[in-house]
Write a protein that holds these residues in place. Sequence first.
Motif, PDB file in Angstrom:
ATOM      1  N   ILE A   2       0.796  -1.311   0.007  1.00 47.04           N
ATOM      2  CA  ILE A   2      -0.176  -0.066   0.043  1.00 47.04           C
ATOM      3  C   ILE A   2       0.851   1.186  -0.224  1.00 47.04           C
ATOM      4  CG2 ILE A   2      -1.712   1.373   1.510  1.00 47.04           C
ATOM      5  CD1 ILE A   2      -3.034  -1.272   2.261  1.00 47.04           C
ATOM      6  N   ASN A   3       0.352   2.036  -0.600  1.00 46.12           N
ATOM      7  CA  ASN A   3       1.258   3.551  -0.709  1.00 46.12           C
ATOM      8  C   ASN A   3       0.499   4.542   0.351  1.00 46.12           C
ATOM      9  OD1 ASN A   3       2.226   6.199  -1.339  1.00 46.12           O
ATOM     10  ND2 ASN A   3       2.544   5.829  -3.028  1.00 46.12           N
ATOM     11  N   LEU A   4       1.378   5.000   1.481  1.00 47.38           N
ATOM     12  CA  LEU A   4       0.791   5.823   2.327  1.00 47.38           C
ATOM     13  C   LEU A   4       1.400   7.043   2.308  1.00 47.38           C
ATOM     14  CD1 LEU A   4      -1.286   6.368   4.593  1.00 47.38           C
ATOM     15  CD2 LEU A   4       0.065   5.261   6.143  1.00 47.38           C
ATOM     16  N   ASN A   5       1.082   8.097   1.797  1.00 44.85           N
ATOM     17  CA  ASN A   5       1.673   9.169   1.796  1.00 44.85           C
ATOM     18  C   ASN A   5       3.187   9.168   0.996  1.00 44.85           C
ATOM     19  OD1 ASN A   5      -0.046  10.840   3.029  1.00 44.85           O
ATOM     20  ND2 ASN A   5       0.099  10.246   4.680  1.00 44.85           N
ATOM     21  N   GLY A   6       3.242   8.423   0.377  1.00 46.22           N
ATOM     22  CA  GLY A   6       4.549   8.165  -0.726  1.00 46.22           C
ATOM     23  C   GLY A   6       5.449   7.100  -0.336  1.00 46.22           C
ATOM     24  N   GLU A   7       5.110   6.495   0.952  1.00 48.72           N
ATOM     25  CA  GLU A   7       5.743   5.214   1.491  1.00 48.72           C
ATOM     26  C   GLU A   7       5.014   3.872   0.913  1.00 48.72           C
ATOM     27  OE1 GLU A   7       7.870   3.982   5.607  1.00 48.72           O
ATOM     28  OE2 GLU A   7       6.433   5.713   5.539  1.00 48.72           O
ATOM     29  N   LEU A   8       5.874   3.109   0.644  1.00 47.18           N
ATOM     30  CA  LEU A   8       5.313   1.818   0.140  1.00 47.18           C
ATOM     31  C   LEU A   8       5.434   0.879   1.423  1.00 47.18           C
ATOM     32  CD1 LEU A   8       6.714   1.234  -3.266  1.00 47.18           C
ATOM     33  CD2 LEU A   8       4.582   1.587  -2.707  1.00 47.18           C
ATOM     34  N   LEU A   9       4.165   0.361   1.898  1.00 50.25           N
ATOM     35  CA  LEU A   9       4.167  -0.337   3.200  1.00 50.25           C
ATOM     36  C   LEU A   9       3.601  -1.718   2.899  1.00 50.25           C
ATOM     37  CD1 LEU A   9       3.236   2.438   5.340  1.00 50.25           C
ATOM     38  CD2 LEU A   9       5.671   1.424   5.259  1.00 50.25           C
ATOM     39  N   GLU A  10       3.824  -2.604   3.687  1.00 47.96           N
ATOM     40  CA  GLU A  10       2.816  -4.064   3.535  1.00 47.96           C
ATOM     41  C   GLU A  10       1.584  -3.564   4.340  1.00 47.96           C
ATOM     42  OE1 GLU A  10       4.648  -7.294   5.365  1.00 47.96           O
ATOM     43  OE2 GLU A  10       6.649  -7.100   4.255  1.00 47.96           O
ATOM     44  N   GLU A  11       0.543  -4.373   3.840  1.00 42.72           N
ATOM     45  CA  GLU A  11      -0.909  -3.676   4.307  1.00 42.72           C
ATOM     46  C   GLU A  11      -0.881  -3.632   5.896  1.00 42.72           C
ATOM     47  OE1 GLU A  11      -5.373  -5.278   3.799  1.00 42.72           O
ATOM     48  OE2 GLU A  11      -3.918  -6.127   2.430  1.00 42.72           O
ATOM     49  N   LYS A  12      -0.121  -4.583   6.798  1.00 41.54           N
ATOM     50  CA  LYS A  12      -0.166  -4.710   8.084  1.00 41.54           C
ATOM     51  C   LYS A  12       0.275  -3.479   8.600  1.00 41.54           C
ATOM     52  CE  LYS A  12       3.664  -7.572   8.533  1.00 41.54           C
ATOM     53  NZ  LYS A  12       4.285  -8.876   9.248  1.00 41.54           N
ATOM     54  N   ASN A  13       1.233  -2.869   8.148  1.00 44.81           N
ATOM     55  CA  ASN A  13       1.742  -1.706   8.547  1.00 44.81           C
ATOM     56  C   ASN A  13       1.530  -0.344   8.019  1.00 44.81           C
ATOM     57  OD1 ASN A  13       3.810  -3.432   9.960  1.00 44.81           O
ATOM     58  ND2 ASN A  13       5.056  -3.626   7.942  1.00 44.81           N
ATOM     59  N   ALA A  14       0.500  -0.451   7.285  1.00 40.43           N
ATOM     60  CA  ALA A  14      -0.192   0.892   6.559  1.00 40.43           C
ATOM     61  C   ALA A  14      -1.549   1.041   7.503  1.00 40.43           C
ATOM     62  CB  ALA A  14      -0.596   0.655   5.011  1.00 40.43           C
ATOM     63  N   ASN A  15      -1.220   1.964   8.554  1.00 37.88           N
ATOM     64  CA  ASN A  15      -2.162   2.444   9.444  1.00 37.88           C
ATOM     65  C   ASN A  15      -2.656   3.893   9.474  1.00 37.88           C
ATOM     66  OD1 ASN A  15      -2.203  -0.437  10.718  1.00 37.88           O
ATOM     67  ND2 ASN A  15      -0.193   0.203  11.792  1.00 37.88           N
ATOM     68  N   LEU A  16      -4.087   4.212   9.554  1.00 38.20           N
ATOM     69  CA  LEU A  16      -4.370   5.413   9.441  1.00 38.20           C
ATOM     70  C   LEU A  16      -4.903   5.609  11.034  1.00 38.20           C
ATOM     71  CD1 LEU A  16      -6.328   5.665   6.192  1.00 38.20           C
ATOM     72  CD2 LEU A  16      -4.266   6.839   6.774  1.00 38.20           C
ATOM     73  N   SER A  17      -4.884   6.713  11.384  1.00 40.93           N
ATOM     74  CA  SER A  17      -5.241   7.249  12.967  1.00 40.93           C
ATOM     75  C   SER A  17      -7.015   7.271  12.901  1.00 40.93           C
ATOM     76  CB  SER A  17      -4.961   8.721  13.002  1.00 40.93           C
ATOM     77  OG  SER A  17      -5.657   9.122  14.262  1.00 40.93           O
ATOM     78  N   VAL A  18      -7.379   6.861  14.074  1.00 40.41           N
ATOM     79  CA  VAL A  18      -8.868   6.987  14.326  1.00 40.41           C
ATOM     80  C   VAL A  18      -9.586   8.193  14.235  1.00 40.41           C
ATOM     81  CG1 VAL A  18      -8.753   4.739  15.760  1.00 40.41           C
ATOM     82  CG2 VAL A  18      -8.581   6.983  16.699  1.00 40.41           C
ATOM     83  N   TYR A  19      -8.413   8.921  14.341  1.00 42.00           N
ATOM     84  CA  TYR A  19      -9.324  10.519  14.050  1.00 42.00           C
ATOM     85  C   TYR A  19      -8.859  11.114  12.723  1.00 42.00           C
ATOM     86  CZ  TYR A  19      -8.493  10.564  19.202  1.00 42.00           C
ATOM     87  OH  TYR A  19      -8.628  10.258  20.391  1.00 42.00           O
ATOM     88  N   ASN A  20      -8.556  10.140  11.914  1.00 43.36           N
ATOM     89  CA  ASN A  20      -8.449  10.558  10.297  1.00 43.36           C
ATOM     90  C   ASN A  20      -9.789  11.083   9.546  1.00 43.36           C
ATOM     91  OD1 ASN A  20      -9.063   9.882   7.177  1.00 43.36           O
ATOM     92  ND2 ASN A  20      -6.726   9.530   7.751  1.00 43.36           N
ATOM     93  N   ARG A  21      -9.816  12.292   9.082  1.00 43.98           N
ATOM     94  CA  ARG A  21     -11.070  12.940   8.704  1.00 43.98           C
ATOM     95  C   ARG A  21     -11.810  12.281   7.860  1.00 43.98           C
ATOM     96  NH1 ARG A  21     -11.933  18.092  10.972  1.00 43.98           N
ATOM     97  NH2 ARG A  21     -13.423  18.483   9.108  1.00 43.98           N
ATOM     98  N   GLY A  22     -11.155  11.355   6.909  1.00 48.26           N
ATOM     99  CA  GLY A  22     -11.858  10.587   5.948  1.00 48.26           C
ATOM    100  C   GLY A  22     -12.708   9.372   6.677  1.00 48.26           C
ATOM    101  N   PHE A  23     -12.339   9.219   7.947  1.00 49.02           N
ATOM    102  CA  PHE A  23     -13.290   8.271   8.624  1.00 49.02           C
ATOM    103  C   PHE A  23     -14.471   9.076   9.630  1.00 49.02           C
ATOM    104  CE2 PHE A  23     -13.525   6.433  13.039  1.00 49.02           C
ATOM    105  CZ  PHE A  23     -14.234   5.195  12.773  1.00 49.02           C
ATOM    106  N   THR A  24     -13.892  10.090  10.144  1.00 50.55           N
ATOM    107  CA  THR A  24     -14.687  10.908  11.045  1.00 50.55           C
ATOM    108  C   THR A  24     -15.823  11.621  10.337  1.00 50.55           C
ATOM    109  OG1 THR A  24     -12.981  12.585  11.472  1.00 50.55           O
ATOM    110  CG2 THR A  24     -12.867  10.709  13.244  1.00 50.55           C
ATOM    111  N   TYR A  25     -15.444  12.185   9.346  1.00 48.35           N
ATOM    112  CA  TYR A  25     -16.466  13.036   8.687  1.00 48.35           C
ATOM    113  C   TYR A  25     -16.522  12.703   7.362  1.00 48.35           C
ATOM    114  CZ  TYR A  25     -15.598  15.864  13.076  1.00 48.35           C
ATOM    115  OH  TYR A  25     -15.541  16.178  14.281  1.00 48.35           O
ATOM    116  N   GLY A  26     -16.053  11.851   6.621  1.00 48.36           N
ATOM    117  CA  GLY A  26     -16.019  11.608   5.332  1.00 48.36           C
ATOM    118  C   GLY A  26     -15.392  12.452   4.451  1.00 48.36           C
ATOM    119  N   ASP A  27     -14.403  13.177   4.977  1.00 49.55           N
ATOM    120  CA  ASP A  27     -13.687  14.276   4.415  1.00 49.55           C
ATOM    121  C   ASP A  27     -12.623  13.989   3.657  1.00 49.55           C
ATOM    122  OD1 ASP A  27     -12.764  16.637   4.056  1.00 49.55           O
ATOM    123  OD2 ASP A  27     -12.129  17.509   6.034  1.00 49.55           O
TER     124      ASP A  27
END
Length: 281
Positions: A2-27
């Motif tokens: 997975i590409n997370l902000n330009g860094e290629l990571l294995e899926e298990k290491n590609a984590n987003l914060s629970v406060y991510n606005r895409g999750f909390t507000y659909g932003d």
Amino acid sequence: MINLNGELLEEKNANLSVYNRGFTYGDSVFETIRVINGKIMFWEDHYFRLMSSMRIMRMEIPPSFSPEFLEEEIKALVSANNLSSSPARVRFSVYRKEGGYYTPTTREVGYVTTCSLLENAFYLFNEEPYEIELFKNHYINSGILSTIKSNNRAINTLGSIFASENAYNNCLLLNEKKNVVEALNGNIFLVKDNIIKTPPLNDGALNGIIRKQLLSIIKKLPEFALEEISISPFELQKADELFITNIAVGIQPVSKYRKKIFDSKTSKTLLSKLNVKARLG
């Protein structure tokens, strides 16, 4: 991978914060993209739609977000997943960085890109029965926000559950004026005699990539007249054909709506022309 902000990571290491606005507000906004043997299909259209969506959402577009940079980010992810010689489906998501409640503390963005294997390199004509119904429990609001691909997809989710519970393949969505706007997962086209109709964007229809390609194709066919015009539900059973378009399947012919059985001659013709355009584009 997975590409997370330009860094290629294995899926298990590609984590987003629970406060991510895409999750909390659909932003968040996103693009679903086909990559065939390392080539991005209709990349220019995807890029400009993404930039337009970010502007509509008042996100700050990073200086690095050039077409060339994002294209290389996508291709690098496809390569990292060993799909450079295969058809791949990529989802490129952009979210506003966390902070604030409804009012964000920043307009800066982050992004995450995923990809998966697609079955077929080019679009195949689906001759299996495909039945649809109207979803009338909730409505799309006509206006510019409905034309972009954002994470606010509650109506599509609820409509998909309704379709599954009632053994429909898909449902059509209505706007607040009770006009047909689109399907759960794509744009809708109606064929009657030699006229092809599709709802206009100001009715709330998604500004679909395949929709745009087909409008260009149809305008060059002298045997058809094209109308971007509001469609009443009463027109559906009078149509000769209905078909749904999206980047994943290209053109999906509808075989049945209530008691009406539809032809698929026009959608088959258009699908072959769409494949030609995809190969050349």
